[in-house]
Design an enzyme around this catalytic site. Structure first.
Site, PDB file in Angstrom:
ATOM      1  N   ASP A 119     -19.503  24.025  72.933  1.00 60.88           N
ATOM      2  CA  ASP A 119     -19.420  25.462  72.683  1.00 60.88           C
ATOM      3  C   ASP A 119     -20.705  25.870  71.965  1.00 60.88           C
ATOM      4  O   ASP A 119     -21.607  25.059  71.763  1.00 60.88           O
ATOM      5  CB  ASP A 119     -18.172  25.821  71.859  1.00 60.88           C
ATOM      6  CG  ASP A 119     -18.092  25.053  70.542  1.00 60.88           C
ATOM      7  OD1 ASP A 119     -19.109  24.442  70.133  1.00 60.88           O
ATOM      8  OD2 ASP A 119     -17.023  25.058  69.909  1.00 60.88           O
ATOM      9  N   SER A 153     -14.939  18.061  78.513  1.00 60.37           N
ATOM     10  CA  SER A 153     -13.861  18.938  78.050  1.00 60.37           C
ATOM     11  C   SER A 153     -12.654  18.179  77.533  1.00 60.37           C
ATOM     12  O   SER A 153     -11.717  18.790  77.037  1.00 60.37           O
ATOM     13  CB  SER A 153     -13.413  19.871  79.179  1.00 60.37           C
ATOM     14  OG  SER A 153     -14.460  20.750  79.534  1.00 60.37           O
ATOM     15  N   SER A 335      -6.877  18.633  76.094  1.00 65.90           N
ATOM     16  CA  SER A 335      -8.268  18.959  76.409  1.00 65.90           C
ATOM     17  C   SER A 335      -8.853  19.831  75.299  1.00 65.90           C
ATOM     18  O   SER A 335      -8.154  20.222  74.354  1.00 65.90           O
ATOM     19  CB  SER A 335      -8.350  19.671  77.757  1.00 65.90           C
ATOM     20  OG  SER A 335      -7.618  20.880  77.726  1.00 65.90           O
ATOM     21  N   TYR A 336     -10.119  20.178  75.435  1.00 63.87           N
ATOM     22  CA  TYR A 336     -10.825  20.923  74.386  1.00 63.87           C
ATOM     23  C   TYR A 336     -10.094  22.235  74.076  1.00 63.87           C
ATOM     24  O   TYR A 336      -9.831  23.029  74.984  1.00 63.87           O
ATOM     25  CB  TYR A 336     -12.257  21.209  74.836  1.00 63.87           C
ATOM     26  CG  TYR A 336     -13.141  21.726  73.730  1.00 63.87           C
ATOM     27  CD1 TYR A 336     -13.399  20.948  72.606  1.00 63.87           C
ATOM     28  CD2 TYR A 336     -13.711  22.998  73.800  1.00 63.87           C
ATOM     29  CE1 TYR A 336     -14.209  21.410  71.589  1.00 63.87           C
ATOM     30  CE2 TYR A 336     -14.522  23.467  72.787  1.00 63.87           C
ATOM     31  CZ  TYR A 336     -14.768  22.671  71.681  1.00 63.87           C
ATOM     32  OH  TYR A 336     -15.564  23.134  70.666  1.00 63.87           O
ATOM     33  N   PRO A 337      -9.737  22.467  72.806  1.00 65.35           N
ATOM     34  CA  PRO A 337      -8.852  23.602  72.492  1.00 65.35           C
ATOM     35  C   PRO A 337      -9.547  24.942  72.283  1.00 65.35           C
ATOM     36  O   PRO A 337      -8.884  25.915  71.946  1.00 65.35           O
ATOM     37  CB  PRO A 337      -8.172  23.137  71.196  1.00 65.35           C
ATOM     38  CG  PRO A 337      -9.207  22.292  70.521  1.00 65.35           C
ATOM     39  CD  PRO A 337      -9.982  21.619  71.625  1.00 65.35           C
TER      40      PRO A 337
END
Length: 862
Positions: A119, A153, A335-337
C-alpha cells in the site's frame, strides 16, 4: 556468492516469508536491536547461486518532526510552523536503533528485495529502508539493477513464490504522496493544536483534556458526530395518528392490516377516517399478488465493510478490529486486510479458496453442496486497482484462534462463502383490502430458497405467517378498527459503522487511517462510546465544532479535506507535483489559521458558557511562594495548580495523584512542596511547583521533580537521596523515596524501575559514605526489632543495596510486568556494566553527591 538482503514490514512476516522461500531450510538469529530476527538460507537469484538474508523493520523506520527548537511550545509562534519551521526525518523508535540495524545487515549485500506491505505506506517505508541500506551495499556493476519490489496480497506459498518470480520496482510517486500527507498533517495539526491548547487551557480549568487537538481528518470526523447531536437536540417530536384494522378469516385466523395513508398529523382528520370505517362489518379484497423476489448476495469484502460489520455486529471498535485483522494476515489466515476493492480478479481461484473450507466443522455441508452444484458467479463490484478483496487463506477453528480473532475470521470466511452462493429467493404475497372508503394492505413473505442466508443467517428474510388464499371480491370479517396515537422520534447518535460510511462517502481518510481518526476523537475526550457502539460528543467536542462553524466552517466540513485527499491521490498517480500541492495546501491553511487566531473570541464566547474559568475551578491545595496564598489544584486533565492572586498556572506530572507534602517548602522559592504518586506499588516523588516549571539550575530541564534536582543541600534533592546508577537505563539514578515507609521503595528518576525493599523498617536513610566496590551511596536501615531479618536480632545495618549480601535478599526490583531480586549483572542484563555511581560509560555525567557542597552550590551561580 553474492548476497541478497530482503526486508519485510514486521518480524512475523519476515519469518513466514523466509520459511516459504527457503522451504523451511534456514538458520535464524536475533539482530543487534533485539526486536528483529535475521533468517539466512541459500538459493538462486537472477540465475545465480546467492546467500539470502531475510529480516524486517517494525513499521515506519523514520518519522517527520520539526527541528528541536521548534518543538518548544512556549518559544515558537504556531504561525511559523506552516512554512518557516524546517522539518527533519527522525527515527520513529530510537530504542529500536533500526537505521543502524539495517546498515549492519545491508553492509556488503549486492541486491535488496523489499517485501513491505503493498500500500502507499508500504511504498514509503521502502524508500526509508533504501535510504539506510544503499550507502553500505556493494556498488552495482555496469548499471546492473539492484533494487527490487515484491508485490503480494497474502502469506501463502503460491502468492509469495509468484511474487518472487515477478519482482518490480518501488513506486516513488506513492511514497511521495505519503510524505506530503505527513507534512500537511504535521504542520496544520501542530499549529492549530498548539494555539488552541495554550489559549483555552490557560483560561478554563474543567476542559478535562490534556490536549485540545486539531487534525485535518480528525476534526471533520468529529464534525459528523456533532452534526447528529445537533439534530437530536433540535428535534421537536410531532404527534400523529394511525388507523389499525384487524380482520378474521372463516377459520378464525386474524390478520393485522396496515393503513395505506400510513399516518396523518391532524387528529380531527384521523377521527373522521376512523368514524368512516369503524362501523363497517366486512373488509373487501380488492387485489391479490404473489411475486418472487430475491435478496442479493453480498459484494466481495473490503476494509470499510469489514470495519462496519465488526463494529455493528461484533462490537469491536475499528482500531481494535484492524489490529486483529493485521494479526490474522501476518499469521497467514486471511489476505491483506487493507483494500478498497470489492471485485475478485478474473484469475482469482475461487474454487481453490472454497475447497480449503470443505472440512470445517461449522460450514462444511454448505461448502460441499456449493462445490457439488457449482459456485455462483460473484457480483461485479468496484476494482480500485490495489489489492484483491479480503478472503480466508486457510481453514481455522475456534480452538485455534479463540476470542475476537475467531469471531472476525468467522465473519470474513462466511462473507466469502456467501459471495459465491446463490441469492436468497422468497415469495412476497400482498392482499389489498377496502373497509368503507379506506384502503388497507397486508403483506407476507415465504422463503423459496435461502441461498447465501444459509451461511449468513443474520441476513435471512424475517419469518412471517403465510397469508390465507383468497381472490378479488372475497370478504373478511372486520374484528376492530382503532386509532393509535404516536410521536415522531429523533435520530439516534451515530454508530461507528454509520460514521465509517460517512467518512468513506466524503473521502475523509483512507481505508487504513479511518480507524485511527475515530480512535483519536475518543482518546481526546471529544466523544464517548456508548452502548451499541454509538458515539456521543462530549461538551468539549460540541463546543469546538460549534466554534469552528462560527469562525470558519471549512475547518470542520469534509469538503476541503476531501479535496486535499484527491490531490494526494494525484501525486500517487504521478499526475500532480509534490511541491505544488504541498505549497498550495499549506498556503490555504495558513490564511485560515491567521483568520482563526484573529477570530478566536467567537469560540471563546461558547467556551465561557460551558466551562469554568481557572480561578473558579479546583480546590485549595498548597501555598504560592510569591503571595503565600493557597493555590487551587485543578484535577481535570491536564492537572495543574493555579494561583488566582498572581494569575499564574503551574503544570504538574500527569497520570497520578497529587497531595500536599507535609507542608514542607522549597528552600529556593518558598513554594509548598506537593507529592506525586502513581500508586502504592509504583513511583512517587515530591516536587516544587515553581521549580518544576522554571528549572533553577542549568543542568535541570522543565518537568523535573525533587528526585532530579541537583540542589546540594536540600533534604529532598537528588544530591541527598540519590543512591547510584539505575540498573536498567543509562542516564537514570536510583533515588530513595522517603515517603514510602514502612514499605520502602527506591525508584529510578528516569525510567520505570522501582525496587521494593526493607519492608517494616522503622527508618531508612542515605548515608554520606559510599560503597568501596561500586561507589553507590550506602543506606542506614533501622529494622523493627520483632521483624528484623538481621542475624542475632540486630536492628541496625549499613550497607550497599547492590553489593551487601544482607541487603540483596531484601530488595526486589520491579519494572513493567517483571520482578526479580536486584543483583549486579545477572542473566539477561548488560553484564559487566557497573551499578554504582563510579562506573559509567564514557561521557556520562557522574551523579554522585558533591563532597564539597558549598563549592558545588557556588559553581551553579557563577
Amino acid at each position: 556468492m553474492k548476497t541478497v538482503l530482503m526486508v519485510a514490514e514486521k518480524p512475523s512476516l519476515a519469518q513466514s516469508i523466509a520459511k516459504i522461500l527457503s522451504r523451511g531450510n534456514m538458520s535464524s538469529h536475533k539482530g543487534l536491536n533485539g526486536a528483529c530476527s535475521v533468517h539466512k538460507y541459500t538459493g538462486t537469484f537472477a540465475g545465480q547461486p546467492v546467500h539470502f538474508k531475510m529480516t524486517s523493520v517494525c513499521g515506519h523506520v523514520m518519522t517527520l518532526d520539526f527541528l528541536g527548537k521548534y518543538n518548544k511550545w512556549d518559544k515558537v509562534d504556531p504561525a511559523e510552523l506552516f512554512s518557516q519551521a524546517p522539518t527533519e526525518k527522525k527515527e520513529a523508535n530510537p530504542k529500536l536503533n533500526m537505521v543502524k540495524f539495517l546498515q549492519v545487515e545491508g553492509r556488503g549485500c549486492d541486491y535488496v528485495v523489499l517485501w513491505l506491505d503493498c500500500d502507499k505506506e508500504g511504498e514509503n517505508i521502502c524508500f526509508e529502508v533504501l535510504d539506510a541500506v544503499l550507502p553500505v551495499m556493494n556498488n552495482a556493476h555496469n548499471g546492473e539493477k539492484t533494487v527490487f519490489r515484491a508485490r503480494f496480497s497474502s502469506i501463502t506459498d503460491t502468492d509469495i513464490c509468484n511474487a518472487m518470480t515477478r519482482l518490480s520496482e518501488p513506486d516513488h510517486n506513492e511514497a511521495l504522496s505519503v510524505d506530503a500527507r505527513q507534512e500537511l498533517d504535521l504542520r496544520i495539526g501542530c499549529a492549530f493544536t498548539r494555539f488552541q491548547t495554550k489559549y483555552f487551557q490557560g483560561k478554563y480549568g474543567d476542559l478535562d483534556s490534556s490536549l485540545i487537538s486539531f487534525g485535518p481528518c480528525q476534526t471533520p470526523t468529529l464534525g459528523f458526530c456533532v452534526e447528529r447531536h445537533d439534530k437530536i437536540q433540535s428535534f421537536k417530536p410531532e404527534t400523529y395518528w394511525v388507523l389499525q384494522a384487524k380482520v378474521h378469516t372463516d377459520k378464525e385466523e386474524s390478520l393485522l392490516l396496515d393503513w395505506d395513508r400510513v399516518r396523518v398529523f391532524d387528529w380531527e382528520i384521523a377521527q373522521m377516517f376512523l368514524n368512516m370505517t369503524k362501523l363497517e362489518k366486512e373488509a373487501w379484497v380488492e387485489a391479490t399478488s404473489r411475486k418472487e423476489k430475491a435478496k442479493q448476495r453480498p459484494l466481495a469484502l473490503n476494509t470499510v465493510e469489514m470495519l462496519r460489520v465488526a463494529s455493528s455486529a461484533l462490537g469491536m471498535g475499528p482500531q481494535h478490529a484492524m489490529q486483529i485483522a493485521e494479526r490474522l494476515y501476518t499469521q497467514g489466515y486471511i489476505s491483506y486486510p487493507r483494500t478498497e476493492t470489492t471485485h475478485y480478479p478474473e484469475n482469482f481461484d475461487l474454487k481453490g479458496s472454497l475447497r480449503q473450507q470443505a472440512n470445517h466443522p461449522y460450514w462444511a455441508d454448505s461448502v460441499k453442496q456449493l462445490l457439488a452444484e457449482g459456485i455462483n458467479r460473484p457480483r461485479k463490484g468496484h476494482d480500485a486497482g490495489d489489492h484483491p478483496p479480503i478472503t480466508p487463506m486457510k481453514s481455522a477453528t475456534e480452538a485455534e484462534l479463540g476470542g475476537d480473532a475467531w469471531r472476525l475470521y468467522e465473519y470474513i470466511t462466511r462473507h466469502f462463502i456467501a459471495t459465491v452462493s446463490h441469492d436468497c429467493k422468497y415469495l412476497q404475497s400482498t392482499i389489498s383490502f377496502r373497509i368503507g372508503p379506506e384502503h388497507f394492505t397486508c403483506m407476507g413473505k415465504t422463503v423459496i430458497s435461502p441461498g447465501f442466508t444459509e451461511i449468513m443467517p443474520w441476513q435471512s428474510v424475517p419469518l412471517e405467517e403465510s397469508l390465507p388464499t383468497c381472490q378479488k371480491g372475497d370478504t373478511f370479517t372486520v374484528g376492530e378498527v382503532k386509532m393509535l396515537e404516536k410521536q415522531t422520534s429523533p435520530p439516534d447518535y451515530l454508530t461507528e459503522a454509520e460514521l465509517i460510511t460517512l467518512m468513506e462517502k466524503h473521502g475523509i481518510g483512507t481505508d487504513a487511517s479511518i480507524p485511527v481518526h475515530i480512535n483519536n476523537i475518543c482518546q481526546r475526550n471529544y466523544v464517548t462510546v456508548e452502548s451499541g457502539r454509538r458515539l456521543k460528543p462530549t461538551n468539549l467536542g460540541i463546543v469546538l465544532v460549534h466554534g469552528y462553524y462560527k469562525i470558519d466552517a471549512e475547518l470542520v466540513l469534509p469538503t476541503i479535506r476531501s479535496a486535499v485527499e484527491k490531490q494526494l491521490n494525484l501525486i500517487a498517480q504521478g499526475k500532480a507535483d509534490y511541491h505544488q500541492v504541498l505549497g498550495h495546501t499549506l498556503d490555504i491553511f495558513k490564511r485560515k489559521f491567521h483568520y482563526f487566531v484573529d477570530s478566536i473570541a467567537g469560540m471563546d464566547e461558547l467556551m465561557e458558557v460551558s466551562f469554568s474559568p481557572l480561578a473558579a475551578t479546583g480546590k485549595p491545595l498548597s501555598r504560592c511562594g510569591k503571595c503565600h496564598r493557597f493555590m487551587k489544584y485543578i484535577q481535570a486533565k491536564p492537572s495543574r495548580l493555579h494561583c488566582s492572586h498572581c494569575d499564574e498556572t503551574y503544570t504538574l506530572p500527569q497520570n497520578g495523584t497529587i497531595k500536599l507534602y507535609k507542608e514542607l517548602r522549597c528552600p529556593l522559592d518558598d513554594f509548598e512542596l506537593v507529592l506525586w504518586s502513581s500508586g502504592s506499588r509504583g513511583k512517587s516523588y515530591p516536587l516544587c511547583p515553581y521549580c518544576y516549571n522554571h528549572p533553577p539550575f542549568r543542568d535541570m530541564k522543565k518537568g523535573m521533580g525533587c528526585n532530579e534536582c541537583t540542589h546540594p543541600t536540600c533534604q529532598h534533592s537528588l544530591s541527598m537521596l540519590g543512591i547510584g546508577q539505575c540498573v536498567e537505563c543509562e542516564n537514570g539514578v536510583l533515588v530513595l523515596d522517603p515517603t514510602s515507609g514502612p514499605k520502602w521503595k527506591v525508584a529510578c528518576n528516569t525510567c520505570n524501575v522501582v525496587a521494593h525493599c526493607f519492608e517494616n523498617a522503622h527508618r531508612v536513610r542515605v548515608s554520606a559514605d559510599t560503597c568501596n566496590t561500586c561507589e553507590a551511596a550506602l543506606l542506614d536501615v533501622d529494622f523493627n526489632k520483632a521483624k528484623s531479618p538481621l542475624p542475632g536480632n540486630e536492628t541496625q545495618h549499613t550497607g550497599c543495596i547492590f553489593c551487601d549480601p544482607v541487603f540483596q535478599e531484601l530488595v526486589e526490583l520491579k519494572h513493567a510486568a517483571s520482578c526479580h531480586p536486584m543483583h549486579r549483572g545477572g542473566p539477561g542484563r548488560r553484564q559487566g556494566r557497573g551499578r554504582g555511581r563510579g562506573r559509567r560509560p564514557p561521557g556520562k555525567p557522574n551523579p554522585r553527591r558533591p563532597k564539597d557542597k558549598m563549592s558545588a552550590l557556588a559553581a551553579y551561580f557563577v
